[in-house]
Design a protein around this motif. Sequence first.
Motif, PDB file in Angstrom:
ATOM      1  N   UNK A  43       0.840  -1.197   0.000  1.00 40.73           N
ATOM      2  CA  UNK A  43       0.000   0.000   0.000  1.00 40.73           C
ATOM      3  C   UNK A  43       0.879   1.253   0.000  1.00 40.73           C
ATOM      4  N   UNK A  44       1.934   1.239   0.773  1.00 38.70           N
ATOM      5  CA  UNK A  44       2.829   2.402   0.833  1.00 38.70           C
ATOM      6  C   UNK A  44       3.583   2.597  -0.488  1.00 38.70           C
ATOM      7  N   UNK A  45       3.962   1.528  -1.133  1.00 32.36           N
ATOM      8  CA  UNK A  45       4.618   1.609  -2.449  1.00 32.36           C
ATOM      9  C   UNK A  45       3.734   2.367  -3.430  1.00 32.36           C
ATOM     10  N   UNK A  46       2.427   2.074  -3.408  1.00 33.30           N
ATOM     11  CA  UNK A  46       1.505   2.696  -4.360  1.00 33.30           C
ATOM     12  C   UNK A  46       1.409   4.205  -4.204  1.00 33.30           C
ATOM     13  N   UNK A  47       1.851   4.749  -3.083  1.00 31.04           N
ATOM     14  CA  UNK A  47       1.878   6.196  -2.904  1.00 31.04           C
ATOM     15  C   UNK A  47       2.946   6.845  -3.788  1.00 31.04           C
ATOM     16  N   UNK A  48       3.906   6.034  -4.221  1.00 32.02           N
ATOM     17  CA  UNK A  48       5.055   6.576  -4.970  1.00 32.02           C
ATOM     18  C   UNK A  48       5.138   6.095  -6.408  1.00 32.02           C
ATOM     19  N   UNK A  49       4.730   4.858  -6.684  1.00 28.37           N
ATOM     20  CA  UNK A  49       4.815   4.329  -8.044  1.00 28.37           C
ATOM     21  C   UNK A  49       3.661   3.372  -8.313  1.00 28.37           C
ATOM     22  N   UNK A  50       3.366   3.221  -9.588  1.00 29.84           N
ATOM     23  CA  UNK A  50       2.427   2.194 -10.015  1.00 29.84           C
ATOM     24  C   UNK A  50       3.170   0.868  -9.955  1.00 29.84           C
ATOM     25  N   UNK A  51       2.539  -0.158  -9.463  1.00 31.61           N
ATOM     26  CA  UNK A  51       3.231  -1.437  -9.294  1.00 31.61           C
ATOM     27  C   UNK A  51       2.224  -2.575  -9.419  1.00 31.61           C
TER      28      UNK A  51
END
Length: 171
Positions: free
Chosen positions: A88-96
Motif C-alpha cells: 500500500x505504501x509503495x503505491x503512494x510513490x509508483x504504479x506497481x
Amino acid sequence: MILCEGKTEKDYFAGMRSRRGPQIDVDEPKGDHLAVVHEAVSRVSDEYDAVWCVLDTELDETLTAEMMREAKRGPVDLGLSTPCFEFWLILHHVDCARPFQKADDAKKRLKELVPSWSESNTKFSDFADGTDVACRRARKLDPDAGDPLKNPSTSVWRLVESLQRRSEPDK
C-alpha cells in the motif's frame, strides 16, 4: 476504530489524524492476525461508525479465509494487503503490478523508494501527498476488492476513501 497488526500500519493511520478530520482511534493489539480480528469484533459498538482491521494476508489462503470469517461476526471491515501493508505504501510513490514472492521483497522495494523509511519509523508525511493516487492505483488492481489474495493487491483504499469522505465539510 482501526486495529492494526503492526507498528507500520499504526504509525501510518495515527499520522493521518487531524483536527479537522474524523476521529480515528488506532490501536495495535497484541497477538496474531486472528487475535487482532477477534479483538476488533469485541470492540464493535455504537461508539464507532466502523471498526476496521488492517492486516497482511501473508499470501496465506487459509489464514485469509479465517480472518474474513471472523470479521463477518462483527461486523468488522478488513483492509487486507497482499503480500503486506508496505505494498500500500509503495503505491503512494509508483504504479506497481508486479507480484512479490514474499513480504520482504515489498519492504525492500519500499526502502528503495523511500530511503528514510523503516518498519519502526513510518511517517505519514512521507506518503501524504500520494494518498489519492495510491487509492486510484489500488482500485485499478482490484476494483471491487474481491480477491484479497491477488498478488499484489490491497483493499486499504476502501478505508482511506471512507476516512476522506468523513473529512469533507458536509459530512
